[in-house]
Design a protein around this motif. Structure first.
Motif, mmCIF file in Angstrom:
data_model
loop_
_atom_site.group_PDB
_atom_site.id
_atom_site.type_symbol
_atom_site.label_atom_id
_atom_site.label_comp_id
_atom_site.label_asym_id
_atom_site.label_seq_id
_atom_site.Cartn_x
_atom_site.Cartn_y
_atom_site.Cartn_z
ATOM 1 N N ASP A 15 -5.279 4.621 -5.991
ATOM 2 C CA ASP A 15 -4.501 5.792 -4.968
ATOM 3 C C ASP A 15 -4.009 5.127 -3.855
ATOM 4 O O ASP A 15 -2.936 5.465 -2.847
ATOM 5 N N GLY A 16 -3.255 3.725 -4.262
ATOM 6 C CA GLY A 16 -2.555 2.804 -2.464
ATOM 7 C C GLY A 16 -3.334 2.761 -1.317
ATOM 8 O O GLY A 16 -3.010 2.356 -0.384
ATOM 9 N N VAL A 35 -5.844 -3.718 -4.912
ATOM 10 C CA VAL A 35 -4.985 -2.340 -4.652
ATOM 11 C C VAL A 35 -5.962 -1.200 -5.590
ATOM 12 O O VAL A 35 -5.257 -0.959 -7.249
ATOM 13 N N LEU A 63 0.427 -1.246 -0.026
ATOM 14 C CA LEU A 63 -0.222 0.251 -0.109
ATOM 15 C C LEU A 63 0.972 0.982 -0.051
ATOM 16 O O LEU A 63 1.920 1.349 0.561
ATOM 17 N N ARG A 64 0.178 2.702 -0.346
ATOM 18 C CA ARG A 64 0.536 3.754 -0.504
ATOM 19 C C ARG A 64 1.113 3.614 0.851
ATOM 20 O O ARG A 64 2.392 4.595 1.278
#
Length: 897
Positions: free
Chosen positions: A317-318, A314, A269-270
């Motif tokens: 935008d993460g 996912v 993830l981001r």
């Protein structure tokens, strides 16, 4: 012929044996009645003048079962607890009785059941009886000890054995527990309503069961009566705890990763968290300073799914994540439809539920679009036609749908530069889809297909993965170990398949990359591509033109590469087919941060003085886990299936029971086998050291409990004796606190007691064991825990049970993927509990850690291990300073957490 029986000799012998067994039952009950009456008379003499004990001027001699009935009760009436169907309320009837007051012949022995030695009876099973009669009013036999005793509630389960007759349907998809191996024997005649006591008669005669008021309770499992005696210190069951316990559970850590049989299961993830799944839980793992180190990594959990998660995607935008689950059934047999959840990884809140009722069997693959900031979601289900559908993420509406193929679909993705182009791949195919029209109009979009043509190139059996390159080309990895480059070309009317696309794809290059199948492809930020091999376990980095730049090999004990994700900086995350998550890079190599079992789990035990626990199962691995660092301390190959284990009280050695009748004792430090013994040739279901460590009890499926004397260090053992008397396989056992006695359960729901120190003798008078204190309580049948059984249970609903060391709560593992917490003692029918989901299969075992700070639970087929933190009054350790980061989002009752 010599030895041949006459025409009527066989039935006559059976009738004689049945009559002989009934006589033994009656004699045993008479002895118990006499003992109970003698004790009651002695207690009355301490409280009441002798004159008040006389009826018609004649005192009743002590121990005489025919002593006169006290005033206030008709001479021919006795109180009885009555069962009708699944009724659980207490009802008292007065019934005429032609025999001595309170005497019960008991139910006839089930057909085909073996006789018990020495004419003894079990509390459950075929030869169960009510144990004693009731010679007087309810108060006459109440011990005069503080506090508590009153009316006796009674649990009754449905007496039907076929699935159609049960009050609810068992989970059809879940793997059955070992207790389901029991085949119901002949039914007892007294399972329905109770009739007045009749003459002995033949095997078909109906008989009543009478309970001493306040002395025992009775429940039924699959129609088999189980009598449990109330401890003398309990005057009233109504005074026992009635609500759920104050303690609660918070999911602290999940051991394992589903890489063995799933794809699209690993992303970053981001925030830098790694997202993956196992069972019904999506795990968000933040790597720490060191792999699995106590000062760094942590987990959060999304628990909104009601069945096993099968794939992830996912959002660009993460932050947002889509997760798809398989189909299943709930506890009541109602189908749980597959669905896709879109949720926020920062708040763990569900944003959208997509496709409820639209998918069949499960969600096999899904992907977000990228060219339009993730406005759309593509889903492929697991139906026969593998339906391909496109959804509006913000509104949750379906824009287009089409039958994909009858072959399995393993991957799906939007072209990152053009959302109208969708690619799917799987068994023997690559399909290029054009999605046109219908944007914003539900159901009006169209999907047209062009089939990838291999031409002069060998058509592979499977194409498990593909990736889009920045220049618009597509790379596919196949089961032949080849990477094929598909480039855009002008539309050709001769190409099989019709579509509205102006362009199509054709193979422009091939590179042999791996020995065996290619399971994963990953496009890195610098434009290079990583490929992961199956058979050769190699991870290779490819530059432009598919030129190999560097590679690394995954160690064999971790398995093949299943998934690849690019982490922060140069860090890579690799998921493997042996359910391990590795962290590292191509230059320095990889080390595990998450590990797990790969097959069904059954064996679990916790260390007597450390926050460690040991697990074993069908993958033949014996694993010791460190609950503080959340890491695997060590693992060894048992060569055989491990089913049960227990630590010696010193913690220096551990005993492990296998499925072949063999059991091992291992040194926990050196991992060396210090003892290797075989008892019988059937599987071992339970091993348990006595509290002082002087004995080891081993319960087998050959119906025998083997007892061994153990040396002070636990390294040496010698056969002490055998406990023989069960008529079915041993399922659970516990030692008394003084280490002299054992309580055991079996597959036909017997409860037996054994005097080990006295020569492994079965205790005939079970009533005398009612006040015995037990060092552990893992037996699923017994007075202190009978309230944990659900109404209408068929006897296989509870796989494991464990009382906390502080004796405040009981944890229960059921066959419906749930973990429960009850107050202890749990001796009231339909006791409420706190219920926790997350496992995707039957929960096979639960155990508290040595200080009750944590509870460990095992999933069966999902091979998951959950470590729960115990919060509230029960835990020895303080509650964490910050709130639990694992909110439960699954729909449940008001007591679900």
């Amino acid at each position: 012929m010599d030895g041949a029986a006459g025409p009527g000799e066989g039935p006559a012998r059976e009738a004689l044996q049945s009559l002989s067994q009934r006589l033994r039952v009656q004699e045993q009950e008479m002895e118990l009645v006499k003992a109970a009456l003698a004790e009651a008379l002695r207690l009355l003499r301490l409280q009441v003048p002798p004159s008040s004990l006389q009826v018609s001027g004649t005192p009743a001699p002590p121990g005489d079962s025919s002593f006169a009935v006290p005033p206030g009760l008709p001479p021919t009436c006795t109180p009885s607890l009555v069962s009708r169907g699944t009724q659980t309320e207490t009802e008292v009837e007065f019934k005429t009785s032609p025999g001595p007051p309170g005497l019960s012949n008991g139910p006839p022995a089930p057909q085909g059941a073996s006789e018990e030695p020495s004419g003894t009876q079990s509390e459950g099973g075929g030869s169960s009886s009510s144990g004693a009669g009731s010679p007087g009013p309810p108060g006459i036999l109440r011990p005069l000890q503080p506090p508590q005793r009153a009316d006796t509630p009674r649990r009754n389960s449905s007496s039907s054995s076929s699935p159609s007759e049960r009050p609810r349907q068992k989970l059809s998809r879940k793997a059955i527990s070992s207790a389901n191996l029991l085949v119901r024997s002949g039914s007892t005649e007294s399972r329905g309503g109770k009739d007045p006591l009749s003459s002995p008669g033949g095997p078909g005669s109906r008989r009543s069961n009478y309970n001493l008021e306040g002395i025992s309770v009775k429940m039924f499992l699959r129609g088999r009566p189980i009598t449990m005696y109330i401890p003398s210190g309990i005057r009233s069951l109504e005074e026992l705890p009635s609500g759920p316990p104050p303690e609660t559970l918070c999911l602290d850590w999940v051991y394992g990763y589903r890489g063995r049989d799933s794809r699209s299961n690993l992303f970053v993830l981001r925030s830098g968290e790694v997202v993956y799944f196992i069972a019904c839980v999506v795990v968000l793992y933040r790597p720490g300073g060191g792999p699995g180190g106590p000062g760094g990594g942590g987990q959060r959990h999304y628990r909104g799914h009601t069945d096993c998660v099968r794939c992830l995607a996912v959002h660009p935008d993460g932050v947002r994540v889509a997760s798809g689950q398989t189909a299943g059934v709930d506890k009541d047999g109602k189908p749980l439809q597959p669905v896709v959840h879109i949720w926020d990884s920062e708040t763990l809140l569900k944003l959208q539920e997509i496709g409820l009722g639209a998918f069949e069997r499960g969600v096999g693959a899904l992907a977000f679009s990228a060219a339009d900031q993730g406005a759309f979601l593509c889903v492929v289900d697991d139906s026969n036609e593998h339906m391909l559908s496109v959804w509006d993420c913000s509104r949750g509406v379906k824009l287009a749908e089409i039958k994909s193929t009858n072959d399995s679909v393993l991957a799906v993705g939007f072209n990152p530069r053009d959302s109208s182009c969708i690619v799917t791949s799987g068994k023997s195919h690559v399909h290029f889809w054009n999605w046109s029209g219908g944007v914003g109009v539900p159901g009006n979009g169209t999907l047209t297909r062009k089939q990838g043509v291999f031409g002069k190139y060998k058509k592979p059996k499977f194409i498990p993965c593909f990736v889009f390159l920045p220049d618009g080309d597509i790379l596919t990895g196949d089961s032949e170990g080849n990477i094929l480059t598909w480039g855009r070309s002008a539309s050709d009317s001769k190409t099989p398949g019709r579509g509205g696309a102006k362009e199509t794809y054709g193979i422009v290059a091939q590179a042999h990359a791996h020995e065996g199948s290619i399971f994963a492809l990953c496009l890195q930020r610098d434009g290079t591509v990583l490929s992961g091999g199956g058979r050769d376990r190699r991870l290779v980095q490819w530059g432009p033109g598919l030129v190999a730049l560097q590679e690394a090999e995954i160690p064999e004990h971790f398995g093949a590469v299943r998934a690849i994700a690019e982490g922060l900086g140069s860090e890579l995350l690799v998921g493997t087919t042996k359910n391990a998550l590795l962290r590292g890079d191509l230059a320095q190599g990889f080390s595990p941060v998450i590990q797990g079992h790969t097959d069904e789990l059954w064996g679990l035990c916790t260390h007597p003085s450390q926050n460690r626990f040991l697990t074993c199962g069908h993958d033949r691995q014996l694993c010791l886990w460190d609950g503080e660092s959340h890491a695997l301390a060590w693992s060894i190959d048992l060569k055989e299936t491990g089913l049960c284990a227990d630590f010696h009280p010193s913690g220096a050695v551990v005993a492990v029971g296998l499925n072949t009748g063999r059991w091992l004792v291992l040194d926990t430090e050196t991992r060396e086998i210090v003892s290797d013994v075989i008892d019988g040739n059937e599987q071992l279901s339970v091993v348990r050291y006595s509290p002082d460590g002087l004995y080891l009890a081993i319960g087998s499926h050959d119906n025998v409990i083997y007892i061994y004397s153990v040396s002070s260090d636990g390294a040496k053992s010698s056969r002490f004796g055998r406990c023989m008397g069960h008529s079915s396989f041993i399922t659970h056992l516990d030692w008394s606190k003084d280490g002299n006695f054992i309580m055991s359960n079996s597959g036909d729901y017997e409860i037996l007691y054994w005097d080990v120190a006295g020569g492994c003798k079965q205790l005939k008078n079970r009533y005398e064991s009612r006040d015995r204190e037990w060092a552990t309580y893992t037996c699923v049948l017994g007075f202190h825990v009978y309230g944990v059984w659900p109404d209408g249970s068929d006897g296989t609903d509870i796989n494991s049970l464990c009382r906390s060391h502080n004796e405040r709560v009981v944890a229960v593992a059921d066959d419906f993927c749930k973990v429960h917490l009850f107050q202890y003692p749990c001796a009231r029918a339909k006791a409420p509990s706190r219920m926790y989901g997350g496992h995707g299969s039957h929960v096979t075992s639960v155990r508290f850690t040595h200080d009750d700070s944590h509870l460990v639970s095992l999933g069966g087929k999902d091979a998951s291990i959950f470590q729960w933190r115990v919060l509230g009054a029960g835990g020895a350790g303080p509650a964490p300073a910050t709130p639990c980061r694992t909110p439960s989002l699954s729909p449940a009752s008001s007591l679900d957490v």
